[in-house]
Motif scaffolding. Structure first.
Motif, PDB file in Angstrom:
ATOM      1  N   PRO A   1       1.005  -1.117   0.107  1.00 60.89           N
ATOM      2  CA  PRO A   1      -0.130   0.018   0.045  1.00 60.89           C
ATOM      3  C   PRO A   1       0.881   1.275  -0.086  1.00 60.89           C
ATOM      4  O   PRO A   1       1.832   1.431   0.671  1.00 60.89           O
ATOM      5  CB  PRO A   1      -0.933  -0.283   1.421  1.00 60.89           C
TER       6      PRO A   1
ATOM      7  N   LYS B   1       1.584   2.055  -7.042  1.00 59.67           N
ATOM      8  CA  LYS B   1       0.895   0.920  -8.078  1.00 59.67           C
ATOM      9  C   LYS B   1      -0.113   2.069  -9.045  1.00 59.67           C
ATOM     10  O   LYS B   1      -0.051   1.727 -10.280  1.00 59.67           O
ATOM     11  CB  LYS B   1       0.074  -0.152  -7.713  1.00 59.67           C
TER      12      LYS B   1
ATOM     13  N   VAL C   1     -12.827  -3.069   5.071  1.00 55.57           N
ATOM     14  CA  VAL C   1     -12.083  -2.282   4.438  1.00 55.57           C
ATOM     15  C   VAL C   1     -11.485  -1.319   5.546  1.00 55.57           C
ATOM     16  O   VAL C   1     -10.370  -0.884   5.638  1.00 55.57           O
ATOM     17  CB  VAL C   1     -12.682  -1.480   3.258  1.00 55.57           C
TER      18      VAL C   1
ATOM     19  N   GLY D   1      -8.705  -2.313   7.756  1.00 55.56           N
ATOM     20  CA  GLY D   1      -7.445  -2.792   6.622  1.00 55.56           C
ATOM     21  C   GLY D   1      -7.378  -4.090   6.389  1.00 55.56           C
ATOM     22  O   GLY D   1      -6.290  -4.620   5.670  1.00 55.56           O
TER      23      GLY D   1
ATOM     24  N   GLY E   1      -3.647  -4.329  -7.485  1.00 57.90           N
ATOM     25  CA  GLY E   1      -4.214  -4.695  -6.245  1.00 57.90           C
ATOM     26  C   GLY E   1      -4.947  -6.031  -6.424  1.00 57.90           C
ATOM     27  O   GLY E   1      -5.755  -6.477  -5.598  1.00 57.90           O
ATOM     28  N   PHE E   2      -4.517  -6.459  -7.434  1.00 60.13           N
ATOM     29  CA  PHE E   2      -5.229  -8.034  -8.032  1.00 60.13           C
ATOM     30  C   PHE E   2      -4.028  -8.817  -8.805  1.00 60.13           C
ATOM     31  O   PHE E   2      -3.664  -8.447  -9.544  1.00 60.13           O
ATOM     32  CB  PHE E   2      -6.471  -8.259  -8.475  1.00 60.13           C
TER      33      PHE E   2
ATOM     34  N   GLN F   1      -6.172 -16.153  -5.171  1.00 58.62           N
ATOM     35  CA  GLN F   1      -6.602 -15.180  -6.178  1.00 58.62           C
ATOM     36  C   GLN F   1      -5.489 -15.224  -7.472  1.00 58.62           C
ATOM     37  O   GLN F   1      -5.824 -15.410  -8.502  1.00 58.62           O
ATOM     38  CB  GLN F   1      -6.313 -13.800  -5.834  1.00 58.62           C
TER      39      GLN F   1
ATOM     40  N   ARG G   1      -9.074   9.198   1.988  1.00 60.68           N
ATOM     41  CA  ARG G   1      -9.521   7.660   2.030  1.00 60.68           C
ATOM     42  C   ARG G   1      -9.949   7.195   3.551  1.00 60.68           C
ATOM     43  O   ARG G   1      -8.654   7.653   4.520  1.00 60.68           O
ATOM     44  CB  ARG G   1      -8.488   6.411   1.504  1.00 60.68           C
TER      45      ARG G   1
ATOM     46  N   ASP H   1      -9.750   4.626   4.711  1.00 59.43           N
ATOM     47  CA  ASP H   1      -8.484   3.639   5.584  1.00 59.43           C
ATOM     48  C   ASP H   1      -7.111   4.047   5.289  1.00 59.43           C
ATOM     49  O   ASP H   1      -6.186   3.435   5.549  1.00 59.43           O
ATOM     50  CB  ASP H   1      -8.793   2.208   4.690  1.00 59.43           C
TER      51      ASP H   1
ATOM     52  N   ARG I   1      -2.547  -2.480   7.302  1.00 57.65           N
ATOM     53  CA  ARG I   1      -2.349  -3.175   5.724  1.00 57.65           C
ATOM     54  C   ARG I   1      -1.238  -3.635   5.407  1.00 57.65           C
ATOM     55  O   ARG I   1      -0.902  -4.436   4.518  1.00 57.65           O
ATOM     56  CB  ARG I   1      -2.990  -2.031   4.754  1.00 57.65           C
TER      57      ARG I   1
HETATM   58  N1  LIG Z   1      -7.672  -8.239  -4.405  1.00 62.86           N
HETATM   59  C1  LIG Z   1      -8.020  -7.837  -3.217  1.00 62.86           C
HETATM   60  N2  LIG Z   1      -8.325  -8.984  -2.052  1.00 62.86           N
HETATM   61  C2  LIG Z   1      -8.902  -8.544  -1.185  1.00 62.86           C
HETATM   62  N3  LIG Z   1      -9.324  -7.251  -0.765  1.00 62.86           N
HETATM   63  C3  LIG Z   1      -8.936  -6.185  -1.535  1.00 62.86           C
HETATM   64  C4  LIG Z   1      -8.395  -6.528  -2.892  1.00 62.86           C
HETATM   65  N4  LIG Z   1      -8.028  -5.131  -3.589  1.00 62.86           N
HETATM   66  C5  LIG Z   1      -8.647  -4.296  -2.750  1.00 62.86           C
HETATM   67  N5  LIG Z   1      -8.937  -4.913  -1.655  1.00 62.86           N
HETATM   68  C6  LIG Z   1      -9.857  -4.239  -0.609  1.00 62.86           C
HETATM   69  O1  LIG Z   1      -9.617  -2.994  -0.797  1.00 62.86           O
HETATM   70  C7  LIG Z   1      -8.741  -2.184   0.166  1.00 62.86           C
HETATM   71  C8  LIG Z   1      -8.203  -1.082  -0.668  1.00 62.86           C
HETATM   72  O2  LIG Z   1      -7.672  -1.439  -1.683  1.00 62.86           O
HETATM   73  P1  LIG Z   1      -6.350  -0.601  -2.558  1.00 62.86           P
HETATM   74  O3  LIG Z   1      -6.964   0.520  -2.861  1.00 62.86           O
HETATM   75  O4  LIG Z   1      -5.450  -1.610  -3.447  1.00 62.86           O
HETATM   76  O5  LIG Z   1      -5.395  -0.144  -1.199  1.00 62.86           O
HETATM   77  P2  LIG Z   1      -3.874  -0.358  -0.867  1.00 62.86           P
HETATM   78  O6  LIG Z   1      -3.194  -0.901  -1.938  1.00 62.86           O
HETATM   79  O7  LIG Z   1      -3.594   1.042  -0.787  1.00 62.86           O
HETATM   80  O8  LIG Z   1      -3.859  -0.903   0.408  1.00 62.86           O
HETATM   81  C9  LIG Z   1      -7.811  -3.206   0.800  1.00 62.86           C
HETATM   82  O9  LIG Z   1      -7.501  -2.734   2.052  1.00 62.86           O
HETATM   83  C10 LIG Z   1      -8.926  -4.522   0.999  1.00 62.86           C
HETATM   84  O10 LIG Z   1      -9.653  -4.239   1.991  1.00 62.86           O
END
Ligand SMILES: Nc1ncnc2c1ncn2[C@@H]1O[C@H](COP(=O)(O)OP(=O)(O)O)[C@@H](O)[C@H]1O
Length: 281
Positions: free
Chosen positions: A57, A61, A101, A104, A135-136, A142, A216, A218, A227
């Protein structure tokens, strides 16, 4: 890929781990892209790129994935954005998601695959092809699901020292009108123990966005630290997984966007691609 993710869901994918399909109709190859840590060939001839961005985080990215998606003409799909859209929609999932969320924690694999699948279907209907995922995947499960349904060409792993990550998350701001992201943090990390110094200027908003900045929910210190811990536990095994497949490109960010962007393009062998695009424009 959206069609196949849908098939995967309805075939009780979760818990089974079986490989039920061939992807040959949709993706014709996954070539070796890495050569001495640099991408040797990043643009497939027969389809658009299918890349993944990994990183803690706050590493950036979203920023670099979004720039590359504009350059390469592929959608930038951030699962965090999909989650936030769902939260804002106050649909049935919204309350359940906000609790997860805001602590975290990660959303379940099933929910996130569902959201991604819907996003890909909508894109396919509009004629999109290729993607840069941000983020995926975030868990091994996954990654396995993704590997079952499509070929990933390249996984870019962006890195910054942990001290910088917390400050960057706390400095993030978004304009609630134009949707652009900014960062008010001044990063100035001294070089120590052989590690290089890192400095980043803030990315300040223009005057018209100044009064519309939001943070945000979070991005508080406590939640950011949670996180980061969860990232280290659940997402780091992904690095090893993609490294063992020869798909991981590690990239230590040397500083802010002005220093990092040209170096990233160089590592991806896209430096002359950007010039050609601007000449053609
Ligand atoms: N691939 C994922 N699997 C599970 N939870 C996810 C995923 N992508 C996002 N999230 C959820 O969304 C929130 C925010 O994601 P993201 O914007 O990618 O934040 P960061 O990379 O800054 O932690 C994560 O803390 C999680 O709760």
């Amino acid at each position: 890929m959206a069609r196949v993710l849908r098939v995967a869901r309805s075939s009780s994918l979760f818990g089974l781990g079986s490989r039920f399909y061939s992807t040959s109709a949709e993706v014709s190859h996954a070539s070796p892209f890495l050569h001495g840590g640099r991408a040797s060939r990043v643009l497939a001839k027969d389809r658009n790129v299918q890349w993944v961005f990994l990183g803690c985080p706050g590493v950036g990215k979203g920023t670099y994935a979004s720039r590359l998606s504009t350059l390469l003409g592929v959608p930038h799909i951030a699962t965090g954005d999909l989650v936030r859209e769902e939260l804002a929609s106050s649909g049935p999932l919204s309350r359940q998601l906000s609790e997860i969320v805001n602590q975290g924690k990660l959303v379940s694999d099933e929910i996130i695959v569902n959201l991604l699948s819907k996003r890909l279907e909508a894109g396919e209907a509009k004629g999109e092809s290729g993607f840069i995922l941000d983020g995926f995947p975030r868990t091994m499960r996954q990654a396995e699901i993704l590997g079952d349904v499509t070929d990933i060409d390249l996984v870019v792993n962006l890195k910054l020292p942990e001290e910088v990550l917390v400050d960057k998350c706390l400095g993030r701001r978004t304009c609630n009108q134009c949707g652009k992201g900014f960062n008010v943090a001044h990063i100035n990390l001294k070089g120590e123990n052989g590690k290089p110094a890192i400095s980043m200027d803030p990315l300040l908003p223009p005057p018209q966005c100044m009064s519309k900045l939001i943070t945000r929910a979070d991005d508080t210190e406590e939640v950011v630290k949670a996180r980061l811990r969860i990232y280290n536990e659940t997402s780091q095994p992904l690095e090893e997984y993609y490294r063992s497949k020869g798909k991981l490109m590690e990239f230590d960010l040397p500083g802010g966007i002005p220093e990092s962007w040209p170096r990233l393009l160089e590592a991806l062998r896209l430096d002359d691609y950007e010039e050609k695009q601007s000449v053609a424009a």
